[in-house]
Design an enzyme around this catalytic site. Structure first.
Site, PDB file in Angstrom:
ATOM      1  N   HIS A   9     144.006  38.796  72.227  1.00  0.00           N
ATOM      2  CA  HIS A   9     144.405  39.900  72.345  1.00  0.00           C
ATOM      3  C   HIS A   9     143.518  42.155  72.738  1.00  0.00           C
ATOM      4  O   HIS A   9     141.998  41.092  71.588  1.00  0.00           O
ATOM      5  CB  HIS A   9     145.748  40.453  71.037  1.00  0.00           C
ATOM      6  CG  HIS A   9     145.015  40.668  70.149  1.00  0.00           C
ATOM      7  ND1 HIS A   9     144.384  41.931  69.111  1.00  0.00           N
ATOM      8  CD2 HIS A   9     144.812  39.717  68.862  1.00  0.00           C
ATOM      9  CE1 HIS A   9     143.964  41.410  67.992  1.00  0.00           C
ATOM     10  NE2 HIS A   9     144.367  40.747  67.940  1.00  0.00           N
ATOM     11  N   GLY A  10     143.746  42.770  72.566  1.00  0.00           N
ATOM     12  CA  GLY A  10     142.766  43.817  72.303  1.00  0.00           C
ATOM     13  C   GLY A  10     142.927  44.362  71.243  1.00  0.00           C
ATOM     14  O   GLY A  10     143.393  43.726  70.418  1.00  0.00           O
ATOM     15  N   GLN A  11     142.064  45.023  71.133  1.00  0.00           N
ATOM     16  CA  GLN A  11     141.875  45.247  69.947  1.00  0.00           C
ATOM     17  C   GLN A  11     142.977  46.287  68.896  1.00  0.00           C
ATOM     18  O   GLN A  11     143.476  47.073  69.910  1.00  0.00           O
ATOM     19  CB  GLN A  11     140.871  46.843  69.682  1.00  0.00           C
ATOM     20  CG  GLN A  11     140.822  47.757  68.271  1.00  0.00           C
ATOM     21  CD  GLN A  11     139.684  48.780  68.478  1.00  0.00           C
ATOM     22  OE1 GLN A  11     140.201  50.120  68.732  1.00  0.00           O
ATOM     23  NE2 GLN A  11     138.599  49.624  67.900  1.00  0.00           N
ATOM     24  N   TRP A  14     145.036  47.719  62.396  1.00  0.00           N
ATOM     25  CA  TRP A  14     143.808  46.583  61.865  1.00  0.00           C
ATOM     26  C   TRP A  14     142.042  46.034  62.154  1.00  0.00           C
ATOM     27  O   TRP A  14     142.188  46.165  61.173  1.00  0.00           O
ATOM     28  CB  TRP A  14     145.199  46.056  60.876  1.00  0.00           C
ATOM     29  CG  TRP A  14     146.146  46.352  60.348  1.00  0.00           C
ATOM     30  CD1 TRP A  14     146.541  47.987  60.351  1.00  0.00           C
ATOM     31  CD2 TRP A  14     146.374  45.972  59.200  1.00  0.00           C
ATOM     32  NE1 TRP A  14     147.455  47.910  59.213  1.00  0.00           N
ATOM     33  CE2 TRP A  14     147.505  47.218  58.797  1.00  0.00           C
ATOM     34  CE3 TRP A  14     146.693  44.311  58.225  1.00  0.00           C
ATOM     35  CZ2 TRP A  14     148.504  46.867  57.806  1.00  0.00           C
ATOM     36  CZ3 TRP A  14     147.152  44.330  57.573  1.00  0.00           C
ATOM     37  CH2 TRP A  14     148.335  44.993  56.969  1.00  0.00           C
ATOM     38  N   GLU A  87     148.337  34.432  64.851  1.00  0.00           N
ATOM     39  CA  GLU A  87     146.879  34.218  64.232  1.00  0.00           C
ATOM     40  C   GLU A  87     147.160  33.350  63.071  1.00  0.00           C
ATOM     41  O   GLU A  87     147.993  33.246  62.085  1.00  0.00           O
ATOM     42  CB  GLU A  87     146.920  35.526  64.021  1.00  0.00           C
ATOM     43  CG  GLU A  87     144.685  36.018  62.751  1.00  0.00           C
ATOM     44  CD  GLU A  87     144.141  35.168  64.398  1.00  0.00           C
ATOM     45  OE1 GLU A  87     143.928  33.999  64.105  1.00  0.00           O
ATOM     46  OE2 GLU A  87     143.472  36.206  64.298  1.00  0.00           O
ATOM     47  N   ARG A  88     146.134  33.356  62.544  1.00  0.00           N
ATOM     48  CA  ARG A  88     146.043  32.593  61.274  1.00  0.00           C
ATOM     49  C   ARG A  88     146.184  33.409  59.600  1.00  0.00           C
ATOM     50  O   ARG A  88     146.408  34.420  60.038  1.00  0.00           O
ATOM     51  CB  ARG A  88     144.218  31.930  60.890  1.00  0.00           C
ATOM     52  CG  ARG A  88     143.643  31.594  59.267  1.00  0.00           C
ATOM     53  CD  ARG A  88     142.475  32.074  59.132  1.00  0.00           C
ATOM     54  NE  ARG A  88     141.969  31.851  57.756  1.00  0.00           N
ATOM     55  CZ  ARG A  88     140.821  31.127  57.362  1.00  0.00           C
ATOM     56  NH1 ARG A  88     139.801  31.912  58.099  1.00  0.00           N
ATOM     57  NH2 ARG A  88     140.564  31.108  55.562  1.00  0.00           N
ATOM     58  N   HIS A  89     147.195  32.100  59.354  1.00  0.00           N
ATOM     59  CA  HIS A  89     147.898  33.545  58.158  1.00  0.00           C
ATOM     60  C   HIS A  89     146.327  33.824  57.030  1.00  0.00           C
ATOM     61  O   HIS A  89     146.239  32.514  56.657  1.00  0.00           O
ATOM     62  CB  HIS A  89     148.365  32.316  57.886  1.00  0.00           C
ATOM     63  CG  HIS A  89     149.412  33.159  56.394  1.00  0.00           C
ATOM     64  ND1 HIS A  89     148.841  34.061  55.325  1.00  0.00           N
ATOM     65  CD2 HIS A  89     150.978  33.507  56.246  1.00  0.00           C
ATOM     66  CE1 HIS A  89     150.149  34.299  54.440  1.00  0.00           C
ATOM     67  NE2 HIS A  89     151.687  34.252  55.322  1.00  0.00           N
ATOM     68  N   TYR A  90     146.105  35.005  56.896  1.00  0.00           N
ATOM     69  CA  TYR A  90     145.007  35.197  55.895  1.00  0.00           C
ATOM     70  C   TYR A  90     145.826  35.143  54.231  1.00  0.00           C
ATOM     71  O   TYR A  90     144.950  35.698  53.251  1.00  0.00           O
ATOM     72  CB  TYR A  90     144.485  36.013  56.008  1.00  0.00           C
ATOM     73  CG  TYR A  90     143.471  36.680  57.411  1.00  0.00           C
ATOM     74  CD1 TYR A  90     142.237  35.631  56.771  1.00  0.00           C
ATOM     75  CD2 TYR A  90     143.763  36.252  58.339  1.00  0.00           C
ATOM     76  CE1 TYR A  90     141.405  35.854  57.876  1.00  0.00           C
ATOM     77  CE2 TYR A  90     142.655  36.485  59.592  1.00  0.00           C
ATOM     78  CZ  TYR A  90     141.223  35.743  58.799  1.00  0.00           C
ATOM     79  OH  TYR A  90     140.225  35.277  59.632  1.00  0.00           O
ATOM     80  N   ARG A 115     135.640  32.409  57.709  1.00  0.00           N
ATOM     81  CA  ARG A 115     134.225  31.504  58.364  1.00  0.00           C
ATOM     82  C   ARG A 115     134.568  29.748  58.486  1.00  0.00           C
ATOM     83  O   ARG A 115     133.825  29.002  58.871  1.00  0.00           O
ATOM     84  CB  ARG A 115     132.597  31.560  58.907  1.00  0.00           C
ATOM     85  CG  ARG A 115     132.869  32.933  59.597  1.00  0.00           C
ATOM     86  CD  ARG A 115     133.778  33.664  60.441  1.00  0.00           C
ATOM     87  NE  ARG A 115     133.224  32.731  61.293  1.00  0.00           N
ATOM     88  CZ  ARG A 115     133.473  32.737  62.502  1.00  0.00           C
ATOM     89  NH1 ARG A 115     134.611  34.012  62.532  1.00  0.00           N
ATOM     90  NH2 ARG A 115     133.267  32.346  63.262  1.00  0.00           N
ATOM     91  N   HIS A 179     145.086  34.578  70.443  1.00  0.00           N
ATOM     92  CA  HIS A 179     144.466  35.985  68.771  1.00  0.00           C
ATOM     93  C   HIS A 179     143.462  34.536  68.560  1.00  0.00           C
ATOM     94  O   HIS A 179     142.973  33.347  68.746  1.00  0.00           O
ATOM     95  CB  HIS A 179     145.533  35.858  67.692  1.00  0.00           C
ATOM     96  CG  HIS A 179     146.846  35.999  67.393  1.00  0.00           C
ATOM     97  ND1 HIS A 179     146.899  37.170  67.106  1.00  0.00           N
ATOM     98  CD2 HIS A 179     148.060  35.976  68.433  1.00  0.00           C
ATOM     99  CE1 HIS A 179     147.917  37.543  67.576  1.00  0.00           C
ATOM    100  NE2 HIS A 179     148.808  36.466  67.984  1.00  0.00           N
TER     101      HIS A 179
END
Length: 236
Positions: A9-11, A14, A87-90, A115, A179
């Site tokens: 996705h584009g910027q 967040w 996206e990964r769940h943070y 990372r 993502h």
């Protein structure tokens, strides 16, 4: 030979604010919208005829697919939305500024959380405003409280195997608009990368990654369409 286009996705807002976003449904910035359109223009310039599209259930990925398809003159292409491409769940880092988090926890610890392949951030607190259990997009699902790239891949793989791979058996061109980490999971699967190798793979926003696949989904070529914004790719 089939073709797979991976489009981060584009910027997002967040991204611009340097915050851990994860599953929070943040929209694109004007720059992100422009990146998505530019991605579509590059797809059109290469005369890539998209058969179908897969995206997550998050607005920034969905709108990226719409803007790119419109710019490519292919807005009519059918699209499937799947939460497993999120996206990964943070976890407990969700919503925090990355630089501020590094000051609080130390840059080395944050680097491990961001990372490493299999070390997740702390769990999302029970009282977090970013608890998604009441969101109807995820009704009836057992949701993660945090994820590493490894557990993100474990989530993405069933969608990849059951939904996307069946469309890659002939001469189709498939677009996956998702993502950074869900696309890195697909790259790891496609190129059979080790846990150490995938750590160094970074996918830029709004830059279509075109992967040509031979029989057995073996990559024969891979390139970013915007060479000026390309990052290093696995050797094909």
């Amino acid at each position: 030979m089939s073709t797979l286009i991976l489009l981060r996705h584009g910027q997002s807002q967040w991204n611009l604010e340097d915050r851990f976003t994860g599953w929070v449904d943040v929209d694109l910035t004007p720059e992100g919208e422009a990146q998505a359109r530019r991605g579509g223009e590059l797809i059109k310039a290469r005369d890539l005829q998209i058969t179908c599209v897969f995206t997550s259930v998050l607005t920034r990925a969905i709108r990226t697919s719409w803007l790119a398809l419109a710019a490519a003159g292919q807005a009519y292409v059918p699209e499937t939305k799947d939460w497993r491409l999120n996206e990964r769940h943070y976890g407990g880092l969700t919503g925090l500024n990355k630089a501020e988090t590094a000051r609080l926890h130390g840059a080395d610890q944050v680097k491990v959380w961001r990372r490493s392949y299999d070390v997740p951030p702390p769990d999302l607190p029970a009282d977090s405003p970013y608890d998604f259990s009441g969101d109807r997009r995820y009704a009836g699902l057992a949701l993660p409280r945090t994820e590493s790239l490894k557990t993100t891949l474990d989530r993405v793989k069933p969608c990849w195997d059951a939904e996307i791979v069946p469309h890659l058996g002939g001469s189709e061109t498939i677009l996956v608009a998702a993502h950074g980490n869900s696309l890195r999971a697909i790259v790891k699967l496609l190129f059979d990368l080790s846990a150490e190798q995938i750590i160094d793979v970074e996918i830029p926003t709004g830059n279509p990654l075109v992967v040509e696949l031979a029989q057995g989904l073996k990559p024969t070529a891979a390139r970013y369409l915007d060479e000026a914004r390309a990052t290093a790719l696995p050797v094909v």
